[in-house]
Design an enzyme around this catalytic site. Structure first.
Site, short mmCIF file in Angstrom:
data_model
loop_
_atom_site.label_atom_id
_atom_site.label_comp_id
_atom_site.label_asym_id
_atom_site.label_seq_id
_atom_site.Cartn_x
_atom_site.Cartn_y
_atom_site.Cartn_z
N GLY A 145 25.93 1.72 59.79
CA GLY A 145 26.92 2.16 58.80
C GLY A 145 26.51 3.40 58.02
N ARG B 72 35.40 2.32 61.16
CA ARG B 72 35.59 1.08 61.94
C ARG B 72 37.07 0.73 62.11
NH1 ARG B 72 30.65 -2.89 59.92
NH2 ARG B 72 29.24 -2.37 61.63
N LYS C 215 17.11 -1.85 55.45
CA LYS C 215 16.97 -3.24 55.91
C LYS C 215 15.69 -3.38 56.74
CE LYS C 215 21.93 -4.24 55.90
NZ LYS C 215 23.11 -4.30 56.77
#
Ligand code: 3PG
Ligand code: MG
Length: 346
Positions: A303, A36, A175
């Site tokens: 990510g 990033r 998640k």
């Protein structure tokens, strides 16, 4: 409608506030993956080339509760200034140390904007958050979209229109709560949806989605949640009592791999298991290699998947490595991203 580009801004002699997404994974206080930070460079370089007087960069880092030194921006600032040594560059402290950041507080946005002439949002990975540094500030200063933000919209946007088929969607990661809804909204557009990782565990007994998914047929089971745990391969629905499925098994690797290799379009988000530990990395590696082998349009986002693909040295073999996890999923769901919507159209 696209947000207006930083390339159209008059920046000579101006003080520019840039919101980047420098929320990188940290391990023992060090940066585990700087993708990033590197992705944020082109916009900053453009501003310097065009004669900006000062460039002030801000970002959140992690999910701190208040000003917690464990989430100080210092290591990120050190890496950024190493990659881009320019006396005109300044990095603000973690935006989430400001109480008004996550509430999208206007006074907080005014504080960020103080002394600045324009605002550039390049934080695609945070564009699904309506926070002071991503949303409110865009109403305080003349706002423009950065190069990374625009490139992400462009590349991910290709998956929203007509795509070459078969279109295969691969979902994994942990998640699960965040992602099931997304999958529901998105999965119907794919020809095949493959689900691995913790998400697959969630669907074992009951699939709440209104379409069929390809689930693992076997798993690498571990006696405990430990990198060095005893392991054995077990059928997906016959996990020994007390054991944990920490990766997909060899049959599933083979099957998922061959479905992916036959695809013309792939979107992959989320690893197949606990790939940070060697014993449970094979499933994620097999998917990464299959995605890299596809000759069509392939996008990897999130990510962990990005970290896996870059650790395997396969970043150049996919069409687009997205810096957005949640943001890319929400975009593909067809949602409007508040960070993008706040920028005037160009
Ligand atoms: C991300 O890592 O997904 C983005 O930086 C957003 O972070 P957040 O989920 O903590 O808002
Ligand atoms: Mg996230």
């Amino acid at each position: 409608m696209n947000p207006r580009s930083v390339e159209t801004a008059e920046v000579e002699g101006k003080r520019v506030l840039v919101r980047s997404d420098l929320n990188v994974p940290l391990q023992d206080g060090r940066i585990a993956d700087d993708t990033r930070i590197r992705a944020a460079l082109p916009t900053l370089e453009l501003l310097f080339e065009r004669g900006a007087a000062e460039v002030v960069v801000c970002s959140h880092l992690g999910r701190p509760k208040g000003a917690d030194p464990a989430f100080a921006i210092a290591p990120v600032e050190a890496r950024l200034t190493e990659l881009l040594p320019d006396a005109r560059l300044r990095v603000l402290e973690n935006t989430r140390f400001l109480p008004g950041e996550t509430t999208n507080d206007e006074a907080t946005a005014r504080t960020l904007a103080d002394g600045m002439d324009l605002y550039v949002n390049d934080a695609f990975g945070s564009a699904h958050r309506a926070h002071a540094s991503t949303e409110a500030v865009a109403h305080v200063l003349p706002a423009y979209a950065g190069l990374l933000l625009l490139a992400e919209l462009d590349h991910l946007g290709r998956l929203l229109g007509e795509v070459e088929r078969p279109f295969v969607l691969v979902a994994g990661g942990s998640k699960v709560e965040d992602k099931l809804g997304v999958l529901q909204n998105l999965g119907g557009r794919a020809d095949t949806v493959i689900v691995g990782g913790k998400m697959a565990e969630e669907l074992r007994d009951e699939n709440p989605l209104d379409f069929a998914v390809e689930l693992p047929s076997d798993v690498v089971a571990a006696a405990s949640f430990d990198a060095a745990a005893d392991t054995r391969v077990a059928p997906y629905d016959e996990l020994p009592a007390g054991w944990l499925g920490l990766d997909i098994g060899p049959d599933s690797r083979e099957r998922f791999g061959s479905i992916v290799r036959r695809a013309a379009t792939v979107f992959w988000n989320g690893p197949m298991g606990v790939f940070e530990w060697d014993a449970f990395a094979a499933g994620t590696k097999a998917v990464a290699e299959a995605v890299a082998a596809v000759n069509g349009y392939t996008v990897v986002g999130g990510g962990d998947s990005v970290r896996a693909i870059s650790e395997l040295g396969l970043d150049d073999d996919v069409s687009w490595v997205s810096t957005g996890g949640g943001a890319s999923l929400e975009l593909l769901e067809g949602k409007e991203l508040p960070g993008v919507a706040a920028i005037p159209a160009g």
